[in-house]
Scaffold this motif. Structure first.
Motif, PDB file in Angstrom:
ATOM      1  N   TYR A   1      52.390  65.283   4.535  1.00 58.15           N
ATOM      2  CA  TYR A   1      52.953  66.059   5.637  1.00 58.15           C
ATOM      3  C   TYR A   1      53.416  67.428   5.154  1.00 58.15           C
ATOM      4  CZ  TYR A   1      55.946  67.390   9.538  1.00 58.15           C
ATOM      5  OH  TYR A   1      56.521  68.068  10.588  1.00 58.15           O
ATOM      6  N   ARG A   2      54.028  67.468   3.967  1.00 59.60           N
ATOM      7  CA  ARG A   2      54.505  68.734   3.417  1.00 59.60           C
ATOM      8  C   ARG A   2      53.329  69.699   3.204  1.00 59.60           C
ATOM      9  NH1 ARG A   2      56.450  66.968  -0.996  1.00 59.60           N
ATOM     10  NH2 ARG A   2      58.604  66.639  -0.340  1.00 59.60           N
ATOM     11  N   ARG A  11      58.425  68.377  17.846  1.00 63.37           N
ATOM     12  CA  ARG A  11      58.744  67.394  16.807  1.00 63.37           C
ATOM     13  C   ARG A  11      58.470  65.960  17.271  1.00 63.37           C
ATOM     14  NH1 ARG A  11      64.235  69.974  14.002  1.00 63.37           N
ATOM     15  NH2 ARG A  11      63.270  71.969  13.469  1.00 63.37           N
ATOM     16  N   THR A  65      62.220  67.451   9.405  1.00 60.66           N
ATOM     17  CA  THR A  65      61.323  67.187  10.530  1.00 60.66           C
ATOM     18  C   THR A  65      60.511  65.919  10.314  1.00 60.66           C
ATOM     19  OG1 THR A  65      59.584  68.599   9.570  1.00 60.66           O
ATOM     20  CG2 THR A  65      61.122  69.627  11.108  1.00 60.66           C
ATOM     21  N   TYR A  66      60.199  65.583   9.067  1.00 60.75           N
ATOM     22  CA  TYR A  66      59.454  64.355   8.755  1.00 60.75           C
ATOM     23  C   TYR A  66      60.198  63.138   9.280  1.00 60.75           C
ATOM     24  CZ  TYR A  66      57.401  60.668   5.785  1.00 60.75           C
ATOM     25  OH  TYR A  66      56.811  59.534   5.319  1.00 60.75           O
ATOM     26  N   LEU A  76      52.075  70.996   6.522  1.00 62.29           N
ATOM     27  CA  LEU A  76      53.014  71.914   7.164  1.00 62.29           C
ATOM     28  C   LEU A  76      53.020  73.276   6.479  1.00 62.29           C
ATOM     29  CD1 LEU A  76      54.782  71.438   9.633  1.00 62.29           C
ATOM     30  CD2 LEU A  76      56.714  71.038   8.103  1.00 62.29           C
ATOM     31  N   VAL A 111      54.399  70.284  16.446  1.00 62.55           N
ATOM     32  CA  VAL A 111      55.376  70.807  15.489  1.00 62.55           C
ATOM     33  C   VAL A 111      56.615  71.336  16.199  1.00 62.55           C
ATOM     34  CG1 VAL A 111      55.766  72.529  13.673  1.00 62.55           C
ATOM     35  CG2 VAL A 111      53.559  71.348  13.822  1.00 62.55           C
ATOM     36  N   TYR A 131      52.113  76.763   8.481  1.00 60.20           N
ATOM     37  CA  TYR A 131      52.938  77.976   8.574  1.00 60.20           C
ATOM     38  C   TYR A 131      52.258  79.184   7.923  1.00 60.20           C
ATOM     39  CZ  TYR A 131      56.838  75.552  10.716  1.00 60.20           C
ATOM     40  OH  TYR A 131      57.626  74.867  11.612  1.00 60.20           O
TER      41      TYR A 131
END
Length: 211
Positions: free
Chosen positions: A19-20, A64, A3-4, A23, A61, A27
């Protein structure tokens, strides 16, 4: 991190690890039922970047795509050009790190503003009593950077450019996630960085697992 790449974050200067982290927290909060099912929006502030640079992203998200990428201020006592000191204490006039869920909007001295609920004990849980909110400010603009060599600073709020603040607030209000990333060398730990429950939530959202 497919997705990045799909979202096109490489070209915007956001590090993949930031970003990780954001994310995973997103979640985990989704797994806890704290994120709006209708508005799966994630706001990321990268406090490792100079205040001269655009360091706030609003990402849809589900769709995207990047909705906004802009400047954001840090607190007066957090640093000059760079953010280096953070606090959860009342009266500190510092920014706070970690994960928040957005609340309701209201009209205050800065116009349309958005309440934030801090979810990381010891890091940002006093956001409410400190009145740390999202709002627009005249000192958050390229002209201020040109004149002073850095962005203007707040009393701890993530202040936004006036011309974009209302649109951003409307996009992220009502139980969406905000993540303020710590610069290197600043301690930050969070239960919301646990990978396993985040993977379960991701699998459910992608239709890869049973509810």
């Amino acid at each position: 991190m497919q997705t990045y790449v799909q979202i096109g974050l490489t070209a915007t200067g956001m590090p993949m690890d930031v970003y990780r982290e954001a994310l995973v927290g997103f979640y985990n909060l989704q797994q806890r039922g704290l994120v709006s099912a209708q508005r799966q929006v994630l706001t990321i502030i990268d406090f490792s970047r100079s205040s001269r640079l655009k360091r706030l992203w609003v990402v849809d998200v589900k769709q995207r795509r990047v909705l906004f990428h802009t400047l954001v201020a840090h607190g007066k006592n957090t640093g000059e050009e760079f953010a280096s000191a953070f606090s959860n204490q009342n009266g500190s006039e510092m920014s706070s790190l970690g994960f928040y869920v957005t609340g309701n909007t209201y009209s205050g001295k800065h116009g349309l503003s958005l309440k934030l609920n801090g979810l990381d004990p010891g890091y940002n849980t006093n956001a409410g009593t400190r009145a740390v909110v999202v709002h627009g400010a005249e000192y958050v603009c390229e002209e201020f950077v040109r004149q002073h060599g850095r962005l203007g600073r707040s009393q701890g709020c993530p202040a936004l450019p006036m011309q974009q603040s209302s649109a951003i607030i409307q996009a992220i209000k009502g139980h969406t996630v905000v993540y303020a990333h710590a610069p290197r060398g600043v301690r930050y730990q969070s239960e919301l960085q646990q990978l396993d429950p985040a993977l379960v939530a991701f699998a459910q959202s992608a239709g890869l697992a049973e509810d």
